[in-house]
Design a protein around this motif. Structure first.
Motif, mmCIF file in Angstrom:
data_model
loop_
_atom_site.group_PDB
_atom_site.id
_atom_site.type_symbol
_atom_site.label_atom_id
_atom_site.label_comp_id
_atom_site.label_asym_id
_atom_site.label_seq_id
_atom_site.Cartn_x
_atom_site.Cartn_y
_atom_site.Cartn_z
ATOM 1 N N UNK A 81 0.837 -1.141 -0.133
ATOM 2 C CA UNK A 81 0.051 0.062 0.158
ATOM 3 C C UNK A 81 0.848 1.164 -0.154
ATOM 4 N N UNK A 82 1.965 1.070 0.676
ATOM 5 C CA UNK A 82 2.656 2.524 0.922
ATOM 6 C C UNK A 82 3.569 2.787 -0.699
ATOM 7 N N UNK A 83 3.944 1.830 -1.272
ATOM 8 C CA UNK A 83 4.527 1.925 -2.333
ATOM 9 C C UNK A 83 3.597 2.058 -3.554
ATOM 10 N N UNK A 84 2.332 1.885 -3.437
ATOM 11 C CA UNK A 84 1.313 2.250 -4.108
ATOM 12 C C UNK A 84 0.980 3.742 -3.990
ATOM 13 N N UNK A 85 0.859 4.108 -2.760
ATOM 14 C CA UNK A 85 0.769 5.519 -2.309
ATOM 15 C C UNK A 85 2.163 6.445 -3.013
ATOM 16 N N UNK A 86 3.277 6.027 -3.106
ATOM 17 C CA UNK A 86 4.530 6.489 -3.228
ATOM 18 C C UNK A 86 4.411 6.730 -4.873
ATOM 19 N N UNK A 87 3.739 5.702 -5.661
ATOM 20 C CA UNK A 87 3.692 5.937 -7.050
ATOM 21 C C UNK A 87 2.610 6.895 -7.410
ATOM 22 N N UNK A 88 1.442 6.876 -6.566
ATOM 23 C CA UNK A 88 0.440 7.862 -6.947
ATOM 24 C C UNK A 88 0.841 9.367 -6.485
ATOM 25 N N UNK A 89 2.055 9.329 -5.610
ATOM 26 C CA UNK A 89 2.445 10.694 -5.323
ATOM 27 C C UNK A 89 3.401 11.300 -6.370
ATOM 28 N N UNK A 90 4.177 10.317 -6.725
ATOM 29 C CA UNK A 90 5.350 10.644 -7.567
ATOM 30 C C UNK A 90 4.277 11.013 -8.903
ATOM 31 N N UNK A 91 3.514 10.334 -9.309
ATOM 32 C CA UNK A 91 2.792 10.648 -10.615
ATOM 33 C C UNK A 91 1.985 12.097 -10.499
ATOM 34 N N UNK A 92 1.386 12.507 -9.398
ATOM 35 C CA UNK A 92 0.843 13.698 -8.941
ATOM 36 C C UNK A 92 1.776 14.635 -9.062
ATOM 37 N N UNK A 117 -6.119 -2.369 9.190
ATOM 38 C CA UNK A 117 -5.046 -2.019 8.281
ATOM 39 C C UNK A 117 -6.137 -1.644 6.697
ATOM 40 N N UNK A 118 -7.138 -2.179 6.691
ATOM 41 C CA UNK A 118 -7.984 -1.992 5.889
ATOM 42 C C UNK A 118 -8.536 -0.326 5.789
ATOM 43 N N UNK A 119 -8.805 0.008 6.911
ATOM 44 C CA UNK A 119 -9.032 1.581 7.421
ATOM 45 C C UNK A 119 -7.883 2.194 6.872
ATOM 46 N N UNK A 120 -6.527 1.846 7.379
ATOM 47 C CA UNK A 120 -5.631 2.797 6.907
ATOM 48 C C UNK A 120 -5.183 2.757 5.478
ATOM 49 N N UNK A 121 -5.720 1.522 4.782
ATOM 50 C CA UNK A 121 -5.437 1.791 3.253
ATOM 51 C C UNK A 121 -6.396 2.531 2.657
ATOM 52 N N UNK A 122 -7.446 2.575 3.280
ATOM 53 C CA UNK A 122 -8.821 3.619 2.791
ATOM 54 C C UNK A 122 -8.308 4.855 2.958
ATOM 55 N N UNK A 123 -7.536 5.175 4.103
ATOM 56 C CA UNK A 123 -7.161 6.479 4.398
ATOM 57 C C UNK A 123 -6.302 7.200 3.230
ATOM 58 N N UNK A 124 -5.352 6.051 2.878
ATOM 59 C CA UNK A 124 -4.372 6.460 1.926
ATOM 60 C C UNK A 124 -5.296 6.835 0.604
ATOM 61 N N UNK A 125 -5.990 6.028 0.343
ATOM 62 C CA UNK A 125 -6.891 5.980 -1.084
ATOM 63 C C UNK A 125 -7.589 7.390 -0.956
#
Length: 170
Positions: A81-92, A117-125
């Motif tokens: 999830x964190x690497x997914x968030x990093x990818x989103x951030x870098x694209x953004x 953890x589902x809630x934490x991932x939803x927060x990232x989303x």
């Protein structure tokens, strides 16, 4: 042959040795195997990476077997999830627009802590789709955020963390 109980000084010495061994970390290892059912449904490369991570191993010290398995499962999901968030951030940052947050794998056998953890991932989303890049940046860089100790590149534990990359220290 007759067994004799150790003398009082010998019992004290054995007890002292046991205390030293436990204090030195010579306790039961509760690291699951990569094929453990707790990891079913998760990326096996990330599972192997987390199981081999000294930082991950340190986080489970003192856990009983069930807690260690749950924590390892959570760390695998966090890495993804964190690497997914990093990818989103870098694209953004590069395009000025946030891409959709990628779907995340769910374990076939979720641990007792999976809901949190589902809630934490939803927060990232939610932060990725908020229109406010600073929210996602905070998720990736604050001490309690998910990027502070996770390597930015898979299988590179000595490389920069996600927070290092976001903060331009890579």
């Amino acid at each position: 042959m007759c067994f004799r109980s150790p003398t009082r000084p010998a019992r004290r010495a054995l007890l002292a040795l046991a205390v030293v061994l436990v204090a030195a970390g010579c306790s039961a290892d509760h690291t699951p195997e990569a094929g453990d059912p707790v990891f079913a449904g998760l990326d096996s490369a990330v599972v192997n990476e987390v199981l081999a991570s000294p930082a991950a191993q340190q986080r489970v010290e003192g856990d009983d077997e069930g807690a260690a398995k749950a924590r390892y499962q959570g760390m695998v999901r966090n890495f993804i999830a964190c690497r997914s968030a990093l990818s989103v951030y870098q694209t953004w940052v590069a395009t000025g627009e946030a891409p959709a947050f990628p779907d995340q794998p769910r374990p076939t056998n979720p641990s007792a802590t999976a809901k949190q953890l589902d809630q934490d991932i939803q927060q990232l989303r939610d932060h990725a789709s908020s229109g406010d890049i600073s929210l996602l940046r905070d998720d990736l860089t604050t001490e309690s955020g998910c990027g502070h100790w996770i390597p930015a590149k898979p299988a590179d534990p000595s490389g920069p963390t996600i927070a290092d990359v976001v903060n331009g220290r890579s």
